[in-house]
Design a protein around this motif. Structure first.
Motif, mmCIF file in Angstrom:
data_model
loop_
_atom_site.group_PDB
_atom_site.id
_atom_site.type_symbol
_atom_site.label_atom_id
_atom_site.label_comp_id
_atom_site.label_asym_id
_atom_site.label_seq_id
_atom_site.Cartn_x
_atom_site.Cartn_y
_atom_site.Cartn_z
ATOM 1 N N SER A 211 30.532 87.800 93.711
ATOM 2 C CA SER A 211 30.669 86.561 94.153
ATOM 3 C C SER A 211 32.209 86.076 94.365
ATOM 4 C CB SER A 211 29.902 85.640 92.998
ATOM 5 O OG SER A 211 28.782 85.942 92.879
ATOM 6 N N VAL A 212 33.010 86.799 93.495
ATOM 7 C CA VAL A 212 34.430 86.575 93.532
ATOM 8 C C VAL A 212 35.008 87.966 93.363
ATOM 9 C CG1 VAL A 212 36.577 85.685 92.537
ATOM 10 C CG2 VAL A 212 34.343 84.269 92.739
ATOM 11 N N VAL A 213 36.154 88.334 94.334
ATOM 12 C CA VAL A 213 36.772 89.552 94.190
ATOM 13 C C VAL A 213 38.540 89.065 94.226
ATOM 14 C CG1 VAL A 213 37.749 91.841 95.118
ATOM 15 C CG2 VAL A 213 34.989 90.797 95.208
ATOM 16 N N VAL A 214 39.224 89.541 93.105
ATOM 17 C CA VAL A 214 40.588 89.364 92.907
ATOM 18 C C VAL A 214 41.250 90.810 92.884
ATOM 19 C CG1 VAL A 214 42.513 88.607 91.816
ATOM 20 C CG2 VAL A 214 40.278 87.213 91.768
ATOM 21 N N GLU A 215 42.332 90.971 94.215
ATOM 22 C CA GLU A 215 42.954 91.983 94.109
ATOM 23 C C GLU A 215 44.317 91.806 93.135
ATOM 24 O OE1 GLU A 215 43.982 93.498 97.940
ATOM 25 O OE2 GLU A 215 41.966 93.300 98.757
ATOM 26 N N VAL A 216 44.536 93.168 92.298
ATOM 27 C CA VAL A 216 45.481 92.858 91.401
ATOM 28 C C VAL A 216 46.424 94.198 91.605
ATOM 29 C CG1 VAL A 216 45.940 92.986 88.970
ATOM 30 C CG2 VAL A 216 43.834 92.111 89.765
ATOM 31 N N PRO A 217 47.588 94.075 91.605
ATOM 32 C CA PRO A 217 48.901 95.130 92.001
ATOM 33 C C PRO A 217 48.743 96.208 90.889
ATOM 34 C CG PRO A 217 49.854 93.206 91.213
ATOM 35 C CD PRO A 217 48.440 92.789 91.275
ATOM 36 N N SER A 218 48.150 96.109 89.867
ATOM 37 C CA SER A 218 48.264 96.982 88.799
ATOM 38 C C SER A 218 46.812 97.208 88.082
ATOM 39 C CB SER A 218 49.344 96.883 87.816
ATOM 40 O OG SER A 218 49.247 97.840 86.801
ATOM 41 N N ALA A 219 46.478 98.398 87.416
ATOM 42 C CA ALA A 219 45.219 98.690 86.758
ATOM 43 C C ALA A 219 45.093 97.593 85.972
ATOM 44 C CB ALA A 219 45.203 100.027 86.100
ATOM 45 N N VAL A 220 43.781 96.841 85.784
ATOM 46 C CA VAL A 220 43.578 96.078 84.789
ATOM 47 C C VAL A 220 42.888 96.574 83.468
ATOM 48 C CG1 VAL A 220 42.230 94.007 84.162
ATOM 49 C CG2 VAL A 220 43.116 94.468 86.599
ATOM 50 N N MET A 221 43.245 96.453 82.502
ATOM 51 C CA MET A 221 42.962 97.266 81.145
ATOM 52 C C MET A 221 41.890 96.659 80.200
ATOM 53 S SD MET A 221 44.537 100.016 81.969
ATOM 54 C CE MET A 221 43.987 100.790 80.627
ATOM 55 N N SER A 222 42.062 95.105 80.317
ATOM 56 C CA SER A 222 41.380 94.269 79.309
ATOM 57 C C SER A 222 41.106 92.971 80.175
ATOM 58 C CB SER A 222 42.102 93.999 78.127
ATOM 59 O OG SER A 222 43.237 93.424 78.254
ATOM 60 N N GLY A 235 43.357 88.521 82.576
ATOM 61 C CA GLY A 235 43.435 90.074 82.161
ATOM 62 C C GLY A 235 44.800 90.524 81.818
ATOM 63 N N GLY A 236 44.788 91.735 81.119
ATOM 64 C CA GLY A 236 45.894 92.342 80.658
ATOM 65 C C GLY A 236 46.168 93.463 81.629
ATOM 66 N N LEU A 237 47.153 93.930 82.278
ATOM 67 C CA LEU A 237 47.511 95.010 83.265
ATOM 68 C C LEU A 237 48.144 96.103 82.486
ATOM 69 C CD1 LEU A 237 48.819 92.901 86.220
ATOM 70 C CD2 LEU A 237 46.473 93.218 85.380
ATOM 71 N N TYR A 238 48.043 97.194 82.969
ATOM 72 C CA TYR A 238 48.592 98.316 82.836
ATOM 73 C C TYR A 238 50.254 98.198 82.724
ATOM 74 C CZ TYR A 238 50.009 103.325 82.225
ATOM 75 O OH TYR A 238 50.469 104.522 81.614
ATOM 76 N N SER A 239 50.797 97.354 83.628
ATOM 77 C CA SER A 239 51.997 97.110 83.723
ATOM 78 C C SER A 239 52.790 96.321 82.761
ATOM 79 C CB SER A 239 52.373 96.425 85.264
ATOM 80 O OG SER A 239 51.805 95.158 84.803
ATOM 81 N N GLY A 240 51.855 95.905 82.016
ATOM 82 C CA GLY A 240 52.328 94.909 80.672
ATOM 83 C C GLY A 240 52.220 93.439 80.749
ATOM 84 N N GLU A 241 51.886 92.775 82.221
ATOM 85 C CA GLU A 241 51.742 91.459 82.350
ATOM 86 C C GLU A 241 50.396 91.063 81.964
ATOM 87 O OE1 GLU A 241 53.794 89.830 86.127
ATOM 88 O OE2 GLU A 241 53.050 91.797 86.786
ATOM 89 N N VAL A 242 50.345 89.617 81.547
ATOM 90 C CA VAL A 242 49.016 89.119 81.429
ATOM 91 C C VAL A 242 48.718 87.933 82.508
ATOM 92 C CG1 VAL A 242 47.878 87.590 79.957
ATOM 93 C CG2 VAL A 242 49.338 89.267 79.098
ATOM 94 N N LEU A 243 47.723 88.214 83.163
ATOM 95 C CA LEU A 243 47.665 87.052 84.201
ATOM 96 C C LEU A 243 46.272 86.277 83.881
ATOM 97 C CD1 LEU A 243 49.199 89.276 85.499
ATOM 98 C CD2 LEU A 243 48.099 88.962 87.681
ATOM 99 N N VAL A 244 46.184 84.930 84.318
ATOM 100 C CA VAL A 244 45.276 84.115 84.324
ATOM 101 C C VAL A 244 44.944 83.780 85.656
ATOM 102 C CG1 VAL A 244 44.501 81.978 83.348
ATOM 103 C CG2 VAL A 244 45.994 83.444 81.836
ATOM 104 N N TRP A 245 43.591 83.772 86.042
ATOM 105 C CA TRP A 245 42.912 83.192 87.319
ATOM 106 C C TRP A 245 41.925 82.285 86.852
ATOM 107 C CZ3 TRP A 245 42.828 88.618 85.890
ATOM 108 C CH2 TRP A 245 43.570 89.421 86.332
ATOM 109 N N ASP A 246 41.732 81.489 88.133
ATOM 110 C CA ASP A 246 40.631 80.509 88.068
ATOM 111 C C ASP A 246 39.672 80.999 89.171
ATOM 112 O OD1 ASP A 246 38.961 78.493 88.354
ATOM 113 O OD2 ASP A 246 40.443 76.990 88.952
ATOM 114 N N MET A 247 38.570 81.558 88.875
ATOM 115 C CA MET A 247 37.635 82.175 89.826
ATOM 116 C C MET A 247 36.778 81.018 90.683
ATOM 117 S SD MET A 247 38.136 85.132 88.689
ATOM 118 C CE MET A 247 36.960 86.412 89.040
ATOM 119 N N SER A 248 37.132 79.823 90.448
ATOM 120 C CA SER A 248 36.493 78.932 91.347
ATOM 121 C C SER A 248 37.478 78.485 92.361
ATOM 122 C CB SER A 248 36.414 77.427 90.493
ATOM 123 O OG SER A 248 37.591 76.879 90.148
ATOM 124 N N ARG A 249 38.467 79.135 92.617
ATOM 125 C CA ARG A 249 39.476 79.008 93.849
ATOM 126 C C ARG A 249 39.703 80.415 94.372
ATOM 127 N NH1 ARG A 249 44.700 75.969 91.633
ATOM 128 N NH2 ARG A 249 45.202 78.242 91.048
#
Length: 480
Positions: A211-222, A235-249
């Protein structure tokens, strides 16, 4: 005396008139200057009918106009209201006369005194009986076996050989999301990855099209959904970043990101400090009874009991703009390798599970270092373990041999009650999560990039009447 023909008569005379006029003119010419006799001549009348008047008199136009037919309708209505009501009462009893049943009150009292001891004895026997243990009235259809409801996947991610590294259910229980990355090898820092979500309640679900696909520049570990906002996911990335998404957008889902600074993670795993020893954290689970209490799994195999209320300062190699605390309070006996997953019991404040690369699941009490019990579930790695949200003595584990094992400690503490084969080629199962709203559903992700949604049988979703007491007894027996 006539002077000759009128002009209009001359004009109408035609050729005969013209000849006569010429003769008369000649005679007059000859007789000029002397008297002569004049003669009158009457000519015929010629008439020319008017064409214009004829045309104007016969031309006519007829015009008419009519509206649409007028619609008429006749309707009639008639209502009728009818109600019957009857009331009948017993004949009134005079206030001074008691009913016959109340006349023998001494006899009734004597009967109750005679049977009192016998009734109490039978009630005590029924209270201590286990004849109806586990019996519950259930009007829902019983599910006898574990079945696969959905096999979900995203072909572009699978085409890159990506693994499903984490799965999560949203707060309504209708949407399952998964993270794509790699857990074996590859250049994770530059590998493009994806976060995908499927709404299982949507009509016409396509298991190969999220239903929703989000592209991420680094591997998502959690990956984890917000506990109250059904469309927010972190989501926590392999690069060390933490990102927050709104799947309704889906056009612009990113809400927030930590970025890469001196105070943020620079490695895929956060590294807490305890004393002067640096340990790599591989898993975390918070207590359902104390929001400040959590358990860490480490690369060294030691589960750690930690607290957010810790006041001891952490020893760091470099200064930080944010004061860091040392949360670890207690160290438990280790696994034979890194701990990949921990899970705090939702039914007992002191119990938690851990699973590691040694293929064992340990059941610990917060009150002692040694595990209460240790189960070897696989000769390969165990990547995930989770308590059931509805059965106090049930948990599930994901193994590197491609299966999901369901344990019911009320039935057996040595072998799984059900073994689910997730992958036919024994590709590892990396993650699993129970659905807290639709408790019959369990999602598991594997190295083939597939998420399978399993419908559990009724025995894993209905709690027995004494199951919580059995869990308390299990914790008390080994904690002495």
């Amino acid at each position: 005396m006539a002077t000759g023909a009128q002009p209009w008569q001359l004009c109408s005379a035609g050729s005969a008139g013209a000849a006569a006029l010429a003769t008369s003119g000649a005679a007059s010419a000859e007789g000029l200057g002397r008297p002569g006799q004049l003669q009158d001549e009457t000519l015929g009348v010629a008439s020319v009918p008017s064409q214009w008047r004829g045309v104007q008199g016969t031309r006519g136009e007829t015009k008419s106009c009519q509206t649409a037919s007028i619609a008429t309708a006749e309707a009639c209505a008639q209502t009728r209201k009818h109600a019957d009501a009857e009331v009948q009462t017993e004949a009134p009893v005079p206030a001074g006369v008691l009913p016959a049943s109340q006349h023998d009150s001494p006899g009734l009292a004597a009967f109750l005194r005679r049977v009192e001891a016998m009734v109490i004895r039978e009630l005590n026997k029924n209270w201590q009986s286990h004849a109806f243990d586990g019996f519950e009235v259930n009007w829902t259809e019983q599910q006898q076996t574990v079945t696969c409801l959905h096999t979900l996947g995203y072909p572009p991610a699978q085409g890159q050989g990506l693994h499903v590294t984490s799965v999560s259910w949203n707060t309504t229980g209708s949407v399952v999301a998964c993270a794509y990355g790699r857990l074996d090898d590859g250049d994770w820092s530059t590998l493009r990855s994806f976060v995908c979500a499927w709404n299982l309640d949507r009509r016409g679900l396509n298991p190969r099209q999220p239903s929703v696909v989000v592209e991420v520049p680094s591997a998502v570990m959690s990956l984890a959904f917000h506990p109250t906002q059904p469309s927010h996911i972190a989501g926590g990335l392999y690069s060390g970043e933490v990102l927050v998404w709104d799947m309704s957008r889906p056009e612009d889902p990113l809400l927030w990101r930590t970025g890469l600074t001196d105070d943020t993670h620079t490695d895929p795993v956060y590294q807490p400090h305890r004393g002067e020893t640096e340990v790599g954290a591989t898993a975390v689970s918070f207590s359902s009874f104390d929001p400040s209490l959590f358990v860490l799994g480490t690369e060294g195999g030691f589960p750690l009991k930690c607290s957010l209320a810790a006041e001891e300062a952490a020893l760091t190699r470099r200064p930080a703009s944010v004061p860091l605390r040392a949360p670890a309070q207690f160290t438990f006996s280790p696994h034979g390798g890194p701990v990949y997953s921990v899970s705090c019991s939702p039914f007992h404040r002191n119990l938690f599970l851990s699973a590691g690369t040694d293929g064992h699941v340990h059941l610990y009490s917060m009150l002692q270092a040694q595990p209460l019990t240790s189960l070897q579930l696989s000769h390969k790695y165990l990547f995930a373990v989770r308590w059931s949200p509805v059965r106090p003595l049930v948990f599930a584990a994901a193994s590197g041999e491609g299966d999901v094992q369901l344990f019911d400690l009320q039935k057996s503490s040595q072998k799984p009650t059900v073994l689910i084969k997730q992958t036919q080629d024994e590709s590892p199962v990396y993650c699993l999560e129970f659905n807290r709203q639709q408790t019959q559903l369990l999602a598991a992700g594997d190295a083939r990039g597939t998420v399978k949604v399993w419908q559990l049988s009724t025995e894993f979703t209905e709690q027995g009447p004494r199951e919580t007491e059995d869990l308390d007894q299990l914790a008390a027996e080994v904690a002495i």
